[in-house]
Design an enzyme around this catalytic site. Structure first.
Site, PDB file in Angstrom:
ATOM      1  N   LYS A 139       0.964  -1.191   0.028  1.00  0.00           N
ATOM      2  CA  LYS A 139       0.145  -0.041   0.016  1.00  0.00           C
ATOM      3  C   LYS A 139       0.932   1.228  -0.041  1.00  0.00           C
ATOM      4  O   LYS A 139       1.650   1.438   0.733  1.00  0.00           O
ATOM      5  CB  LYS A 139      -0.947  -0.080   1.136  1.00  0.00           C
ATOM      6  CG  LYS A 139      -2.009   0.422   1.070  1.00  0.00           C
ATOM      7  CD  LYS A 139      -3.168   0.269   2.297  1.00  0.00           C
ATOM      8  CE  LYS A 139      -4.420   1.202   2.097  1.00  0.00           C
ATOM      9  NZ  LYS A 139      -5.280   1.010   3.376  1.00  0.00           N
TER      10      LYS A 139
HETATM   11  O1  G3P Z   1      -7.857   1.860   5.394  1.00  0.00           O
HETATM   12  C1  G3P Z   1      -8.291   2.998   4.718  1.00  0.00           C
HETATM   13  C2  G3P Z   1      -9.732   3.709   5.089  1.00  0.00           C
HETATM   14  O2  G3P Z   1     -10.570   2.706   4.745  1.00  0.00           O
HETATM   15  C3  G3P Z   1      -9.486   4.376   6.422  1.00  0.00           C
HETATM   16  O3  G3P Z   1     -11.125   4.580   6.733  1.00  0.00           O
HETATM   17  O4  G3P Z   1     -12.728   5.222   8.411  1.00  0.00           O
HETATM   18  O5  G3P Z   1     -10.267   6.022   8.759  1.00  0.00           O
HETATM   19  O6  G3P Z   1     -11.563   7.010   7.034  1.00  0.00           O
HETATM   20  P1  G3P Z   1     -11.323   5.973   7.840  1.00  0.00           P
END
Ligand code: G3P
Length: 215
Positions: free
Chosen positions: A84
């Site tokens: 990633k």
């Molecule tokens: O893994 C990346 C993403 O899904 C993070 O989500 O909820 O932290 O905006 P969030």
């Protein structure tokens, strides 16, 4: 549409995998830190042993050389590791090189269609647009998914659209309607997908009617 879980919690990964519907796992430095995994490599080995699918492992370097060094090491851990990489200029340079080396990448922190187009040109295996964080700032996250899917179709890019930062089942359903390839969700959202109050009420009624017959 593939279902990934967005967590570094091994119990949640096991429980979701037991449902038989899990196609992969995404992690990020915040999720790893939240679970207190000091040994990143060992955490990834454990996840790879639970789920036979794409497992995203994020680099923390922000320069091309550093990203390449970290990513090559991560890719050696298991054949299912997807490196990633953040969507920055140095990241895109690294993605192009990873692509030429046969290392799969998930380009993360994508918030615009132009970023997604560059990631596809660089040879990203997955692009991760963050819908919830766009919604948070009053921009419609799902509109971005629509744009990216359309652009990738226009030019036959093979990069798969992975909807990230998913907060609720509507994000999941809209992703499927648009034709996204993957939706990654926290465990809580995966659990919500199967639930409906009318299912519970209906089941209760079936059971109580069945019991009457036994009397
Ligand atoms: O893994 C990346 C993403 O899904 C993070 O989500 O909820 O932290 O905006 P969030």
């Amino acid at each position: 549409m593939k279902i990934f879980i967005d967590t570094a919690n091994l119990n949640e990964i096991k429980e979701a995998a037991d449902m038989g519907l899990l196609d992969g796992v995404t992690t990020n430095p915040s999720l790893v830190s939240k679970e207190g995994h000091k040994d990143f490599r060992s955490m990834l080995e454990k996840i790879c042993a639970i789920v036979d699918g794409d497992i995203s492992a994020e680099v923390v370097a922000v320069d091309c050389e550093g990203i390449l060094k970290e990513g090559r090491e991560l890719a050696k851990i298991h054949k299912n590791i997807v490196v990633k990489v953040p969507l920055i200029k140095e990241g895109l340079k690294a993605v192009k090189i990873f692509h030429s080396e046969g290392i799969k990448t998930n380009v993360t922190l994508c918030f615009s269609a132009s970023q997604a187009l560059l990631a596809a040109k660089a040879g990203a295996y997955l692009i991760s647009p963050f819908v919830g964080r766009l919604d948070d700032i009053s921009q419609n996250g799902m509109e971005l998914i629509q744009q990216i899917v359309q652009i990738y179709q226009n030019y036959d890019y093979e990069t798969q659209v992975l909807v990230a930062s998913v907060r609720h089942p509507i994000h999941f359903v809209e992703s499927a309607l648009i034709g996204a390839d993957v939706c990654t969700m926290p465990f809580k959202v995966i659990e919500q997908l199967a639930k409906h109050p009318l299912t519970d009420i209906g089941l209760e009624k079936f059971m109580s009617d069945w019991k009457k017959l036994q009397k």
